[in-house]
Write a protein that holds these residues in place. Structure first.
Motif, PDB file in Angstrom:
ATOM      1  N   UNK A 214      -7.373  22.346  -5.216  1.00 19.69           N
ATOM      2  CA  UNK A 214      -5.971  22.284  -5.640  1.00 19.69           C
ATOM      3  C   UNK A 214      -5.359  23.673  -5.743  1.00 19.69           C
ATOM      4  N   UNK A 215      -6.197  24.657  -6.058  1.00 23.19           N
ATOM      5  CA  UNK A 215      -5.725  26.040  -6.146  1.00 23.19           C
ATOM      6  C   UNK A 215      -5.941  26.798  -4.847  1.00 23.19           C
ATOM      7  N   UNK A 216      -6.255  26.055  -3.768  1.00 19.68           N
ATOM      8  CA  UNK A 216      -6.339  26.583  -2.399  1.00 19.68           C
ATOM      9  C   UNK A 216      -7.426  27.638  -2.209  1.00 19.68           C
ATOM     10  N   UNK A 217      -8.479  27.588  -3.037  1.00 19.86           N
ATOM     11  CA  UNK A 217      -9.591  28.525  -2.833  1.00 19.86           C
ATOM     12  C   UNK A 217     -10.637  27.942  -1.872  1.00 19.86           C
ATOM     13  N   UNK A 218     -10.516  26.653  -1.570  1.00 17.62           N
ATOM     14  CA  UNK A 218     -11.372  25.987  -0.587  1.00 17.62           C
ATOM     15  C   UNK A 218     -10.671  24.707  -0.154  1.00 17.62           C
ATOM     16  N   UNK A 219     -11.057  24.193   1.007  1.00 18.48           N
ATOM     17  CA  UNK A 219     -10.513  22.928   1.497  1.00 18.48           C
ATOM     18  C   UNK A 219     -11.457  21.765   1.209  1.00 18.48           C
ATOM     19  N   UNK A 220     -12.768  22.054   1.199  1.00 16.82           N
ATOM     20  CA  UNK A 220     -13.776  21.023   0.966  1.00 16.82           C
ATOM     21  C   UNK A 220     -15.057  21.691   0.482  1.00 16.82           C
ATOM     22  N   UNK A 221     -15.700  21.082  -0.501  1.00 15.56           N
ATOM     23  CA  UNK A 221     -16.989  21.568  -1.005  1.00 15.56           C
ATOM     24  C   UNK A 221     -17.943  20.379  -1.083  1.00 15.56           C
ATOM     25  N   UNK A 222     -19.113  20.514  -0.488  1.00 17.74           N
ATOM     26  CA  UNK A 222     -20.117  19.453  -0.536  1.00 17.74           C
ATOM     27  C   UNK A 222     -21.065  19.726  -1.700  1.00 17.74           C
ATOM     28  N   UNK A 223     -21.203  18.748  -2.571  1.00 15.55           N
ATOM     29  CA  UNK A 223     -22.096  18.885  -3.726  1.00 15.55           C
ATOM     30  C   UNK A 223     -23.199  17.832  -3.657  1.00 15.55           C
ATOM     31  N   UNK A 224     -24.442  18.281  -3.865  1.00 16.15           N
ATOM     32  CA  UNK A 224     -25.599  17.383  -3.811  1.00 16.15           C
ATOM     33  C   UNK A 224     -26.229  17.276  -5.190  1.00 16.15           C
ATOM     34  N   UNK A 225     -27.019  16.232  -5.358  1.00 10.06           N
ATOM     35  CA  UNK A 225     -27.731  16.049  -6.621  1.00 10.06           C
ATOM     36  C   UNK A 225     -29.121  15.490  -6.361  1.00 10.06           C
ATOM     37  N   UNK A 226     -29.925  15.443  -7.427  1.00 12.59           N
ATOM     38  CA  UNK A 226     -31.347  15.086  -7.321  1.00 12.59           C
ATOM     39  C   UNK A 226     -31.699  13.985  -8.311  1.00 12.59           C
ATOM     40  N   UNK A 227     -32.595  13.111  -7.876  1.00  9.74           N
ATOM     41  CA  UNK A 227     -33.248  12.151  -8.762  1.00  9.74           C
ATOM     42  C   UNK A 227     -34.747  12.401  -8.663  1.00  9.74           C
ATOM     43  N   UNK A 228     -35.430  12.510  -9.802  1.00 13.52           N
ATOM     44  CA  UNK A 228     -36.871  12.766  -9.827  1.00 13.52           C
ATOM     45  C   UNK A 228     -37.613  11.504 -10.236  1.00 13.52           C
ATOM     46  N   UNK A 229     -38.574  11.092  -9.400  1.00 15.38           N
ATOM     47  CA  UNK A 229     -39.330   9.867  -9.624  1.00 15.38           C
ATOM     48  C   UNK A 229     -40.795  10.165  -9.893  1.00 15.38           C
ATOM     49  N   UNK A 230     -41.404   9.395 -10.786  1.00 17.10           N
ATOM     50  CA  UNK A 230     -42.850   9.443 -11.019  1.00 17.10           C
ATOM     51  C   UNK A 230     -43.428   8.056 -10.765  1.00 17.10           C
ATOM     52  N   UNK A 231     -44.612   8.013 -10.128  1.00 15.79           N
ATOM     53  CA  UNK A 231     -45.207   6.749  -9.693  1.00 15.79           C
ATOM     54  C   UNK A 231     -46.560   6.507 -10.353  1.00 15.79           C
ATOM     55  N   UNK A 232     -47.032   5.273 -10.235  1.00 11.18           N
ATOM     56  CA  UNK A 232     -48.303   4.909 -10.855  1.00 11.18           C
ATOM     57  C   UNK A 232     -49.494   5.487 -10.100  1.00 11.18           C
ATOM     58  N   UNK A 233     -49.305   5.857  -8.839  1.00 14.92           N
ATOM     59  CA  UNK A 233     -50.372   6.484  -8.069  1.00 14.92           C
ATOM     60  C   UNK A 233     -49.779   7.322  -6.950  1.00 14.92           C
ATOM     61  N   UNK A 234     -50.640   8.024  -6.236  1.00 20.52           N
ATOM     62  CA  UNK A 234     -50.186   8.893  -5.154  1.00 20.52           C
ATOM     63  C   UNK A 234     -49.546   8.076  -4.037  1.00 20.52           C
ATOM     64  N   UNK A 235     -48.453   8.586  -3.495  1.00 18.27           N
ATOM     65  CA  UNK A 235     -47.686   7.874  -2.472  1.00 18.27           C
ATOM     66  C   UNK A 235     -48.354   8.021  -1.113  1.00 18.27           C
ATOM     67  N   UNK A 236     -48.475   6.911  -0.389  1.00 17.71           N
ATOM     68  CA  UNK A 236     -48.983   6.941   0.975  1.00 17.71           C
ATOM     69  C   UNK A 236     -47.821   7.227   1.925  1.00 17.71           C
ATOM     70  N   UNK A 237     -47.779   8.437   2.457  1.00 19.39           N
ATOM     71  CA  UNK A 237     -46.657   8.869   3.290  1.00 19.39           C
ATOM     72  C   UNK A 237     -46.549   8.031   4.556  1.00 19.39           C
TER      73      UNK A 237
END
Length: 465
Positions: A214-237
Motif C-alpha cells: 500500500x505504501x508502494x515499497x513492493x508490489x508482491x511479497x511471498x510469505x511461507x510458513x512451516x508445520x512440524x510433525x512428530x510420528x510414532x515411528x520412522x517414516x518410510x520415504x
C-alpha cells in the motif's frame, strides 16, 4: 545385472586406465546399458541399507523416472552457486570416460541430480544443516525409466594403481548390490504431534506485508510458513514417494536424501526444461481450490480465470519469465492468456513459455535468471527478498528453490521445490507459501497455505489443523 561379458568389461576398463593422465590418480568411468524393466522405487528402497544419499525424480506426464543411489562424486558450490555448479559439472563431464550408446534418451550417461538454497543470504538454522548452498550427486548407480524402457548407469572411479580385474570385480559387485532392489510393505504410522509454527504471528506478518504494498515499497511479497510433525515411528520415504505418485497427478515427484535427511515433495511447477537447445519454462501463479462437484469445479475455475488478484499475481510471473527467457533464447513464444492447471486439491493459472536456447547459454544461466520467480519471492525481487529475510518465520533452505537434473547430452530439467517437506527420521517439517498483495486477507492466505500443505500431509497419514 548389466548384460556385459567380462572380457568386454575388462577391455573398456583397460581403455579407461590407459587414459588416466600422469598427474591423475583415477578417472570416473560411466557405463550405461539397457536392461529389463525394473521398478525404480524398489531400487530406491533397497539402497537404504547401504547408503544415506539417494534421489528420486518422476516428471508430471510419467514418461521419465530417475532413481540414483550413493554418490561417486558430489558437486558442492559455496559461493556463486549457479556458475560454480556449472563449472564443476562441466569439469566432471570433461574428465569422465562416458560409455553411453543411448545419447538420444534423456537422463542417461553421466547425470547430476541436486538442488540449492532458496536464498543464499538467508540466515541458516539447524533444520537444514545437511543441505549445502548447492549440492548435486553423480550417483554410484542410476536407473532411468524412459517411456517403457529401462537403462542402468553405473559410475565408478577407476584407480590407476588397481588391476583391470580388480576394477571389473568391484564394478560388478557394486552394481549387483544396488540393482537387486527390495520390496516394501505398507506402513501404518500415526502423527503424535502436529505443531503449527506461530500461526497468529504469521498472519500479522501478512498484515504488515500488505502495508509495504500500500505504501508502494513492493508490489508482491511471498510469505511461507512451516508445520512440524512428530510420528510414532520412522517414516518410510519410499512409501511416501509411492503415495505421492498415486495421489498427485500433473506434478513432479522428487526426493533428495542427504545424510539420512530427505527433502521430498510433489510440485506442479516447472522452472525450466532443456532438450538440446529447446527450452520450456512455466508460469504458474494464481490459486483456487477444487470444487466438490463438476459444476462447482468449473465455476471456481471460471472465477479464478477472471479474478483480478490472481490474474495480477500471474501476470507478475509471466512478465518476469518473459524478460529472462528473451535474454537467453530466440523464437520465444508465450500465449496471451493463461489456462487452468488442475491438481487434486488445487487449480492454478498456467502459461507455458518456449524458446530456442542460444549457444552461449546453458540451463544454469536460465536458472540464475529465472530464480526466484515472483511466484516464490515477489516483486521487485530484491525488495521482496529483503522483507522475507527480515520477517519470515522460517529458514526456507531448499524449499521454493530449483531442484532437478542435468545429463552429459545437453538435457536437463528443474522444478520449483514447493508442496514439499523435510523428513528427518520420525519427524517432518512441511512448507507452503502464498503471494501477498496490497488487498490480501491474512485469514484467506493462511487457508491457502493450509490447502497447499494437504498433499504432503495426506500421504504422511495426517489431517490438517
Amino acid at each position: 545385472m548389466i548384460d556385459i561379458q567380462m572380457k568386454e568389461l575388462e577391455e573398456k576398463i583397460a581403455a579407461v586406465k590407459h587414459s588416466i593422465g600422469q598427474n591423475e590418480s583415477s578417472k570416473l568411468f560411466s557405463l550405461t546399458k539397457k536392461i529389463e524393466n525394473k521398478d525404480p522405487l524398489l531400487i530406491f528402497e533397497g539402497a537404504k541399507q547401504f547408503v544415506k544419499d539417494r534421489f528420486y525424480w518422476k516428471n508430471p506426464n510419467r514418461t521419465l523416472a530417475i532413481t540414483g543411489v550413493g554418490s561417486v562424486q558430489t558437486l558442492i558450490a559455496e559461493n556463486n552457486r549457479f556458475q560454480e555448479t556449472e563449472n564443476l559439472w562441466k569439469q566432471a563431464v570433461k574428465n569422465a570416460w562416458i560409455d553411453n550408446p543411448y545419447t538420444m534418451v534423456p537422463a542417461t550417461g553421466l547425470v547430476a541430480f541436486g538442488g540449492m538454497d532458496f536464498d543464499p543470504l538467508e540466515a541458516k538454522t539447524e533444520l537444514w544443516k545437511k543441505f549445502e548452498l548447492s549440492k548435486f550427486y553423480i550417483p554410484e548407480l542410476m536407473l532411468t525409466t524412459y517411456h517403457s524402457d529401462s537403462y542402468v548407469t553405473v559410475n565408478i572411479l577407476i584407480n590407476k594403481e588397481e588391476t583391470i580385474d580388480e576394477a571389473a570385480t568391484r564394478l560388478r559387485k557394486n552394481t549387483q548390490k544396488f540393482i537387486t532392489g527390495k520390496t516394501f510393505g505398507v506402513q501404518h504410522i500415526e502423527i503424535k504431534r502436529n505443531r503449527v509454527i506461530e500461526p497468529e504471528k504469521w498472519k500479522e506478518t501478512v498484515k504488515e506485508a500488505t502495508k509495504e504494498m500500500k505504501e508502494k515499497r513492493a508490489e508482491k511479497i511471498v510469505l511461507a510458513r512451516e508445520v512440524r510433525l512428530s510420528f510414532t515411528e520412522e517414516i518410510n520415504i519410499t512409501q511416501v514417494l509411492e503415495e505421492l505418485h498415486h495421489t498427485q497427478a500433473n506434478s513432479y515427484i522428487f526426493a533428495f536424501e542427504s545424510g539420512g535427511d530427505c527433502f521430498i515433495g510433489a510440485t506442479p511447477e516447472r522452472i525450466v526444461k532443456v532438450e538440446k537447445n529447446n527450452l520450456l519454462s512455466t508460469c504458474l501463479a494464481g490459486t483456487a481450490p477444487r470444487g466438490k462437484t463438476k459444476e462447482e469445479d468449473e465455476q471456481i475455475g471460471y472465477e479464478l480465470l477472471h479474478d483480478k488478484k490472481n490474474r495480477d499475481e500471474h501476470e507478475f510471473v509471466v512478465k518476469m519469465i518473459k524478460e529472462a527467457v528473451l535474454k537467453t533464447c530466440t523464437d520465444v513464444n508465450i500465449p496471451n492468456e493463461p489456462v487452468l492447471h488442475p491438481l487434486k486439491n488445487l487449480q492454478h493459472l498456467y502459461t507455458p513459455v518456449t524458446g530456442t536456447l542460444k549457444d552461449e547459454y546453458s540451463i544454469f544461466d536460465c536458472l540464475k535468471d529465472l530464480h526466484p520467480t515472483p511466484a516464490l519471492g515477489g516483486t521487485p525481487t530484491e525488495d521482496s527478498l529483503a522483507y522475507i529475510r527480515e520477517h519470515e518465520l522460517l529458514d526456507r533452505g531448499w524449499y521454493g528453490a530449483p531442484i532437478g537434473w542435468v545429463d552429459s547430452n545437453q538435457n536437463g530439467e528443474f522444478a520449483v521445490a514447493i508442496r514439499s517437506g523435510l523428513i528427518q527420521g520420525d519427524e517432518a517439517s512441511l512448507f507452503a507459501g502464498c503471494g501477498v498483495l496490497a488487498d490480501s486477507d491474512p485469514e484467506m492466505e493462511f487457508e491457502e497455505t493450509r490447502i497447499k500443505m494437504l498433499p504432503m500431509l495426506n500421504v504422511l497419514g495426517g489431517k490438517q489443523e
